[in-house]
Write a protein that holds these residues in place. Structure first.
Motif, PDB file in Angstrom:
ATOM      1  N   ASP A 131       0.825  -1.212   0.000  1.00 14.35           N
ATOM      2  CA  ASP A 131       0.000   0.000   0.000  1.00 14.35           C
ATOM      3  C   ASP A 131       0.857   1.259   0.000  1.00 14.35           C
ATOM      4  OD1 ASP A 131      -2.267  -1.521  -0.006  1.00 14.35           O
ATOM      5  OD2 ASP A 131      -2.672  -1.311   2.140  1.00 14.35           O
ATOM      6  N   ASP A 132       2.004   1.198   0.681  1.00 13.68           N
ATOM      7  CA  ASP A 132       2.876   2.374   0.748  1.00 13.68           C
ATOM      8  C   ASP A 132       3.398   2.772  -0.623  1.00 13.68           C
ATOM      9  OD1 ASP A 132       2.524   2.294   3.478  1.00 13.68           O
ATOM     10  OD2 ASP A 132       4.431   1.277   3.871  1.00 13.68           O
ATOM     11  N   TYR A 133       3.582   1.787  -1.484  1.00 13.89           N
ATOM     12  CA  TYR A 133       4.179   2.049  -2.794  1.00 13.89           C
ATOM     13  C   TYR A 133       3.165   1.981  -3.942  1.00 13.89           C
ATOM     14  CZ  TYR A 133       8.686   1.891  -0.513  1.00 13.89           C
ATOM     15  OH  TYR A 133       9.747   2.160   0.308  1.00 13.89           O
ATOM     16  N   GLY A 134       1.897   1.803  -3.605  1.00 15.37           N
ATOM     17  CA  GLY A 134       0.883   1.770  -4.647  1.00 15.37           C
ATOM     18  C   GLY A 134       1.000   0.580  -5.566  1.00 15.37           C
ATOM     19  N   ILE A 135       1.416  -0.561  -5.017  1.00 19.79           N
ATOM     20  CA  ILE A 135       1.562  -1.777  -5.821  1.00 19.79           C
ATOM     21  C   ILE A 135       0.601  -2.840  -5.308  1.00 19.79           C
ATOM     22  CG2 ILE A 135       3.963  -1.291  -6.422  1.00 19.79           C
ATOM     23  CD1 ILE A 135       4.831  -3.250  -4.256  1.00 19.79           C
ATOM     24  N   VAL A 136       0.368  -3.853  -6.131  1.00 21.63           N
ATOM     25  CA  VAL A 136      -0.555  -4.934  -5.799  1.00 21.63           C
ATOM     26  C   VAL A 136       0.254  -6.124  -5.291  1.00 21.63           C
ATOM     27  CG1 VAL A 136      -2.379  -6.433  -6.690  1.00 21.63           C
ATOM     28  CG2 VAL A 136      -2.139  -4.103  -7.570  1.00 21.63           C
ATOM     29  N   PRO A 137      -0.071  -6.684  -4.134  1.00 21.30           N
ATOM     30  CA  PRO A 137       0.763  -7.738  -3.538  1.00 21.30           C
ATOM     31  C   PRO A 137       0.938  -8.984  -4.394  1.00 21.30           C
ATOM     32  CG  PRO A 137      -0.775  -6.861  -1.913  1.00 21.30           C
ATOM     33  CD  PRO A 137      -1.174  -6.271  -3.227  1.00 21.30           C
ATOM     34  N   ASP A 138      -0.038  -9.285  -5.261  1.00 17.94           N
ATOM     35  CA  ASP A 138       0.103 -10.479  -6.099  1.00 17.94           C
ATOM     36  C   ASP A 138       0.561 -10.136  -7.512  1.00 17.94           C
ATOM     37  OD1 ASP A 138      -2.191  -9.325  -7.102  1.00 17.94           O
ATOM     38  OD2 ASP A 138      -3.449 -11.116  -6.916  1.00 17.94           O
ATOM     39  N   ARG A 139       1.190  -8.962  -7.651  1.00 17.91           N
ATOM     40  CA  ARG A 139       1.764  -8.562  -8.941  1.00 17.91           C
ATOM     41  C   ARG A 139       3.212  -8.119  -8.736  1.00 17.91           C
ATOM     42  NH1 ARG A 139      -2.731  -5.291 -12.493  1.00 17.91           N
ATOM     43  NH2 ARG A 139      -0.858  -4.998 -13.742  1.00 17.91           N
ATOM     44  N   ILE A 140       3.961  -8.926  -7.998  1.00 14.44           N
ATOM     45  CA  ILE A 140       5.367  -8.624  -7.708  1.00 14.44           C
ATOM     46  C   ILE A 140       6.250  -9.615  -8.452  1.00 14.44           C
ATOM     47  CG2 ILE A 140       7.130  -8.537  -5.907  1.00 14.44           C
ATOM     48  CD1 ILE A 140       4.913  -7.709  -3.955  1.00 14.44           C
ATOM     49  N   GLY A 141       7.092  -9.108  -9.335  1.00  8.37           N
ATOM     50  CA  GLY A 141       7.990  -9.950 -10.108  1.00  8.37           C
ATOM     51  C   GLY A 141       9.431  -9.758  -9.694  1.00  8.37           C
ATOM     52  N   MET A 142      10.302 -10.557 -10.291  1.00  8.30           N
ATOM     53  CA  MET A 142      11.733 -10.481  -9.995  1.00  8.30           C
ATOM     54  C   MET A 142      12.497 -10.725 -11.290  1.00  8.30           C
ATOM     55  SD  MET A 142      13.991 -12.806  -7.296  1.00  8.30           S
ATOM     56  CE  MET A 142      12.928 -12.357  -5.923  1.00  8.30           C
ATOM     57  N   VAL A 143      13.490  -9.876 -11.555  1.00  8.29           N
ATOM     58  CA  VAL A 143      14.395 -10.086 -12.684  1.00  8.29           C
ATOM     59  C   VAL A 143      15.817 -10.051 -12.149  1.00  8.29           C
ATOM     60  CG1 VAL A 143      14.275  -7.614 -13.282  1.00  8.29           C
ATOM     61  CG2 VAL A 143      15.180  -9.259 -14.940  1.00  8.29           C
ATOM     62  N   GLY A 144      16.581 -11.101 -12.450  1.00  7.05           N
ATOM     63  CA  GLY A 144      17.948 -11.191 -11.971  1.00  7.05           C
ATOM     64  C   GLY A 144      18.903 -11.514 -13.095  1.00  7.05           C
ATOM     65  N   PHE A 145      20.066 -10.869 -13.075  1.00  6.72           N
ATOM     66  CA  PHE A 145      21.057 -11.036 -14.119  1.00  6.72           C
ATOM     67  C   PHE A 145      22.282 -11.759 -13.570  1.00  6.72           C
ATOM     68  CE2 PHE A 145      18.419  -7.477 -15.132  1.00  6.72           C
ATOM     69  CZ  PHE A 145      18.225  -7.540 -16.501  1.00  6.72           C
ATOM     70  N   SER A 146      22.743 -12.798 -14.262  1.00  8.20           N
ATOM     71  CA  SER A 146      23.945 -13.527 -13.877  1.00  8.20           C
ATOM     72  C   SER A 146      23.819 -14.010 -12.432  1.00  8.20           C
ATOM     73  CB  SER A 146      25.175 -12.648 -14.099  1.00  8.20           C
ATOM     74  OG  SER A 146      26.369 -13.377 -13.955  1.00  8.20           O
ATOM     75  N   ALA A 147      24.671 -13.521 -11.522  1.00  6.38           N
ATOM     76  CA  ALA A 147      24.545 -13.934 -10.118  1.00  6.38           C
ATOM     77  C   ALA A 147      23.184 -13.556  -9.558  1.00  6.38           C
ATOM     78  CB  ALA A 147      25.663 -13.299  -9.285  1.00  6.38           C
ATOM     79  N   GLY A 148      22.648 -12.412  -9.982  1.00  2.00           N
ATOM     80  CA  GLY A 148      21.301 -12.034  -9.565  1.00  2.00           C
ATOM     81  C   GLY A 148      20.266 -13.016 -10.077  1.00  2.00           C
ATOM     82  N   GLY A 149      20.525 -13.595 -11.261  1.00  2.00           N
ATOM     83  CA  GLY A 149      19.649 -14.638 -11.787  1.00  2.00           C
ATOM     84  C   GLY A 149      19.776 -15.928 -11.003  1.00  2.00           C
ATOM     85  N   ILE A 150      20.996 -16.245 -10.564  1.00  2.00           N
ATOM     86  CA  ILE A 150      21.204 -17.418  -9.714  1.00  2.00           C
ATOM     87  C   ILE A 150      20.392 -17.264  -8.429  1.00  2.00           C
ATOM     88  CG2 ILE A 150      22.887 -18.707  -8.349  1.00  2.00           C
ATOM     89  CD1 ILE A 150      24.988 -17.997 -10.461  1.00  2.00           C
ATOM     90  N   ALA A 151      20.451 -16.070  -7.838  1.00  2.00           N
ATOM     91  CA  ALA A 151      19.676 -15.812  -6.622  1.00  2.00           C
ATOM     92  C   ALA A 151      18.181 -15.919  -6.903  1.00  2.00           C
ATOM     93  CB  ALA A 151      20.022 -14.436  -6.060  1.00  2.00           C
ATOM     94  N   THR A 152      17.746 -15.429  -8.058  1.00  2.00           N
ATOM     95  CA  THR A 152      16.339 -15.536  -8.437  1.00  2.00           C
ATOM     96  C   THR A 152      15.903 -16.988  -8.503  1.00  2.00           C
ATOM     97  OG1 THR A 152      16.426 -13.450  -9.679  1.00  2.00           O
ATOM     98  CG2 THR A 152      14.663 -15.002 -10.246  1.00  2.00           C
ATOM     99  N   ILE A 153      16.713 -17.827  -9.143  1.00  3.09           N
ATOM    100  CA  ILE A 153      16.402 -19.256  -9.232  1.00  3.09           C
ATOM    101  C   ILE A 153      16.366 -19.874  -7.834  1.00  3.09           C
ATOM    102  CG2 ILE A 153      17.220 -21.486 -10.099  1.00  3.09           C
ATOM    103  CD1 ILE A 153      18.456 -19.907 -12.473  1.00  3.09           C
ATOM    104  N   GLY A 154      17.284 -19.446  -6.969  1.00 12.28           N
ATOM    105  CA  GLY A 154      17.299 -19.950  -5.608  1.00 12.28           C
ATOM    106  C   GLY A 154      16.018 -19.614  -4.862  1.00 12.28           C
ATOM    107  N   VAL A 155      15.512 -18.394  -5.031  1.00 12.84           N
ATOM    108  CA  VAL A 155      14.251 -18.008  -4.398  1.00 12.84           C
ATOM    109  C   VAL A 155      13.119 -18.896  -4.900  1.00 12.84           C
ATOM    110  CG1 VAL A 155      12.544 -16.159  -4.177  1.00 12.84           C
ATOM    111  CG2 VAL A 155      14.973 -15.630  -3.996  1.00 12.84           C
TER     112      VAL A 155
END
Length: 274
Positions: free
Chosen positions: A109-133
């Motif tokens: 609510d603080d950021y004007g976003i919808v709780p079930d519309r949250i995505g993640m994009v990760g690059f290289s090591a950030g992508g590894i972390a994304t896969i881990g999540v």
């Protein structure tokens, strides 16, 4: 290239779209850097500005990273020690990314976003972390959709039940990220939605910067995929009312544009919250 390292306290930098373009979707952005640093601009702020131009509120995660060193303070030389340290750093990044998803849902609510519309994009090591999540994290910490970009797989587990939709991108000439098809197969075996975009050329770390190669078109494919999920359709912050597809959508002269007019940055540290 702007590099950040020696991050001891994770933080989020917020990039907001223009108010009339905001659609209620949020995306957590994880730059790469081998878990020793963060490629802050090419895989962070530039991606965030591209997202805000599509009405998405972007949160660039400064997850904990530091140069690899042994207990003696020297850089590791033994391959076994390198992999041990890499796994330790990977787990820390997964923890920071998982907690970020939880915090965004709590503060939607603080950021004007919808709780079930949250995505993640990760690059290289950030992508590894994304896969881990996605493969190791609890359901409450998983994003609703995810984009691993030229990310090696460091774990091999089946996709969890109700795994979120994936958009996987990489390059065939990248020796570090040939696992895109394997990740795609995991989702296919679990009958979960996934798209795989592997380009013949692009090497590693292409981000969203033009290289005069077909890989330059991957942001256009990403935009189409996000649209197909309804993530570019405007919704009110409560998620109770959705406006019909394409209505009040921001108009773009080119889906390549990485710049966002008047995007505002704000940063907060987790130690302020706990």
């Amino acid at each position: 290239m702007q590099i950040k390292t020696n991050v001891t306290v994770p933080a989020l930098t917020v990039f907001r779209p223009d108010p009339w373009e905001a659609n209620g979707t949020a995306m957590l952005v994880l730059p790469g850097g081998a878990f020793a640093a963060l490629a802050w601009d090419i895989e962070g702020t530039e991606v965030a500005r591209w997202l805000t131009k599509r009405g998405i509120t972007a949160f660039v995660l400064k997850y904990r990273v530091r140069p690899f060193q042994t207990d003696s303070g020297e850089p590791p030389t033994d391959i076994g020690e390198i992999f041990r340290l890499l796994e330790t750093h990977r787990k820390i990044a997964v923890m920071d990314a998982s907690q970020s998803v939880r915090l965004l849902r709590e503060r939607a609510d603080d950021y004007g976003i919808v709780p079930d519309r949250i995505g993640m994009v990760g690059f290289s090591a950030g992508g590894i972390a994304t896969i881990g999540v996605l493969l190791e994290g609890e359901a409450s910490a998983r994003p609703n959709f995810a984009v691993p970009a030229y990310a090696p797989m460091m774990i091999d587990k089946p996709a969890p039940p109700n795994a979120p939709p994936l958009f996987i991108v990489g390059a065939q000439d990248d020796p570090l990220a040939g696992d895109g098809p394997n990740l795609y197969n995991l989702w296919t075996q679990s009958q979960r939605p996934a798209e795989l975009h592997m380009y013949a050329q692009g090497s590693h770390g292409f981000g969203m910067r033009p290289k005069d190669l077909p890989v330059d078109q991957w942001p256009c494919a990403l935009e189409s995929w996000l649209d197909s999920l309804g993530m570019l359709t405007k919704a009110d912050p409560t998620g109770k009312q959705k406006i019909s597809r394409h209505e009040n959508r921001p108009k773009h002269s080119s889906c390549r544009s990485p710049r966002s007019a008047d995007a505002r940055d704000e940063q907060w540290r987790w130690d302020d919250e706990h």
